[in-house]
Enzyme design. Structure first.
Site, short mmCIF file in Angstrom:
data_model
loop_
_atom_site.label_atom_id
_atom_site.label_comp_id
_atom_site.label_asym_id
_atom_site.label_seq_id
_atom_site.Cartn_x
_atom_site.Cartn_y
_atom_site.Cartn_z
N TRP A 58 -27.76 33.04 16.99
CA TRP A 58 -27.65 33.43 15.58
C TRP A 58 -29.01 33.62 14.94
CZ3 TRP A 58 -25.11 29.23 17.76
CH2 TRP A 58 -25.76 28.01 17.66
N GLU A 71 -23.04 29.34 10.68
CA GLU A 71 -23.19 28.28 9.69
C GLU A 71 -21.90 27.47 9.54
OE1 GLU A 71 -25.81 27.18 8.41
OE2 GLU A 71 -27.16 28.76 9.07
N THR A 77 -21.12 19.76 13.46
CA THR A 77 -20.99 19.99 14.91
C THR A 77 -22.35 20.30 15.51
OG1 THR A 77 -18.83 20.95 14.39
CG2 THR A 77 -19.61 21.25 16.62
N TYR A 152 -23.94 25.62 0.05
CA TYR A 152 -24.83 25.61 1.23
C TYR A 152 -24.66 26.91 2.04
CZ TYR A 152 -26.38 25.20 5.91
OH TYR A 152 -26.97 25.50 7.10
N ASP A 170 -28.57 20.92 3.50
CA ASP A 170 -27.51 20.36 4.34
C ASP A 170 -27.95 18.95 4.70
OD1 ASP A 170 -29.49 20.65 6.23
OD2 ASP A 170 -28.23 21.71 7.69
N CYS A 231 -42.37 10.85 13.92
CA CYS A 231 -43.43 11.20 12.98
C CYS A 231 -44.71 11.64 13.67
CB CYS A 231 -43.71 10.02 12.05
SG CYS A 231 -42.26 9.50 11.10
N CYS A 234 -44.69 15.33 14.11
CA CYS A 234 -44.16 16.08 12.95
C CYS A 234 -45.28 16.88 12.29
CB CYS A 234 -43.55 15.11 11.96
SG CYS A 234 -43.00 15.91 10.44
N CYS A 240 -46.38 13.31 4.38
CA CYS A 240 -45.08 12.67 4.17
C CYS A 240 -45.28 11.30 3.51
CB CYS A 240 -44.38 12.51 5.52
SG CYS A 240 -42.80 11.65 5.40
#
Ligand code: SF4
Length: 389
Positions: A58, A71, A77, A152, A170, A231, A234, A240
């Site tokens: 997608w 989506e 899922t 969403y 989401d 982290c 990341c 953060c």
């Protein structure tokens, strides 16, 4: 003449010191403090995504129908589970019109095993509403006007397919944002979720919302994991606030989910000659429109009581009733604890709705795979050899 600062220099000056950063975090934690200029956050996450994003089908298309389908399938899922369904579903229903014109049982059959069947029915109904229009809705607002498409999904399709600069939230995005901003509110509450949507709007990359929204979701799905955020790997770790304060694993705060409550049931896998009897669930019920061995709510321990209840439901005497085993199937709010029996039935029950079932029919084993059945129904059938779809 004063020299014009370079873009990088501007960014360097704009970035707060560690002390500013921590102070801002402390002051704004309850509401979610901005960890740094949004542009630096955007660039780090975007560059990371472009380098490591998973190659998913997608993500190779801008077809709004195909993106919409992905989506819907991905709600609740995992990607690995969705992948084979997505390809088969698109091959079977390659356009919104093809989906709209398909009978609901065929749509449910293509969805069988993916769970949360209400999604399939709503997707089908929304496709019928879209097919009545001249074209696919081309904006978030137009998508939101289609019954069954929520905030969403509308934002995801609008930003990814059309490049509309709209934010989305989401579960993955809510987790990432609550940690980046050290947001201490309850992300399941109305006020908390509203604040997360505001934060999503603040950090949105309006120049490339398709990449940005997918990058935030990818970060949540692969790095900023629910229990053990990674982290050290990341791209946003230096910006953060939750990581800096050592509270990443404690966020997001949310009321504990209620545990699924037990629901005792009794199910019957009945044969009519060589065929197995299935009932089609009434559309407004759980597993609505899907076929399954008939079951009843209740904790029946005596075979006489089991026989009497099913004879009443099916309007027919049972022969050779025998226990076949137990099935436990956990849903979001219910834990189905099912005693399964096998039996023989002289004929298929006639007439219209009985109990939770809109219709009954008997099928040979090789026909079961073409029916819309839930994973729950397959577990029941698997207890009786030869009945597995
Ligand atoms: Fe999540 Fe850790 Fe990255 Fe913060 S640094 S966004 S907690 S993975």
């Amino acid at each position: 003449m004063a020299s014009t600062p370079t873009k990088d220099a501007t960014r360097k000056r704009a970035r707060p010191s560690q002390a500013d950063h921590a102070r801002g975090a402390a002051q704004g934690a309850a509401q979610g403090a901005l960890p740094s200029p949004a542009s630096e956050l955007q660039e780090r996450i975007r560059a990371w995504y472009l380098a490591v994003a998973r190659d998913l089908p997608w993500r190779r298309t801008r077809d709004p129908y195909a993106i919409w389908l992905s989506e819907v399938m991905l709600q609740q899922t995992r990607v690995d589970t969705v992948l084979p369904y997505y390809g088969r579903f698109l091959a079977r229903f390659p356009s919104v019109r093809a989906l709209a014109e398909a009978p609901e049982p065929e749509v449910l059959a293509a969805w069988s095993g993916l769970g949360y069947y209400r999604r399939a029915r709503m997707l089908h109904a929304a496709a019928q509403a879209i097919a009545d229009r001249a074209s696919f809705p081309g904006s978030r607002d137009a998508l939101l006007a289609v019954p069954g498409i929520g905030p969403y999904t509308a934002a995801a399709v609008a930003s990814i397919a059309f490049g509309e600069p709209v934010e989305l939230v989401d579960g993955n995005v809510a987790r990432v944002l609550s940690r980046l901003f050290a947001f201490e509110g309850d992300v399941r509450s109305t006020a908390g979720l509203r604040r997360i949507w505001e934060l999503a709007k603040q950090v949105l990359d309006r120049h490339d919302p398709a990449t940005w929204n997918q990058a935030l979701m990818e970060l949540g799905a692969t790095v900023c994991l629910p229990r053990k955020p990674r982290c050290s790997g990341c791209p946003a770790s230096q910006l953060c606030v939750a990581r800096e304060r050592g509270v990443a694993e404690l966020l997001p705060r949310a009321r504990a989910k209620a545990r699924p409550s037990p629901e005792p049931r009794v199910a019957l896998v009945a044969r009519v000659g060589t065929r197995v009897l299935l009932g089609r669930r009434c559309s407004e019920l759980r597993f609505g429109g899907l076929w399954e061995p008939p079951s009843l709510e209740g904790d029946l321990v005596e075979e006489e009581a089991v026989s009497a209840r099913f004879e009443e439901l099916l309007g027919s005497p049972l022969r050779a009733l025998a226990p076949a085993g137990r099935v436990v199937h956990v849903l979001s709010h219910r834990r189905l604890e099912v005693a399964v029996y096998s039996a023989e039935l002289p004929s298929v029950p006639e007439g219209v709705a009985r109990g939770d079932y809109a219709a009954f029919a008997a099928f040979e084993a090789d026909a079961l795979a073409r029916l819309g059945t839930s994973t729950f129904a397959r577990k029941l059938l698997a207890l009786c050899p030869g009945d597995r779809p």
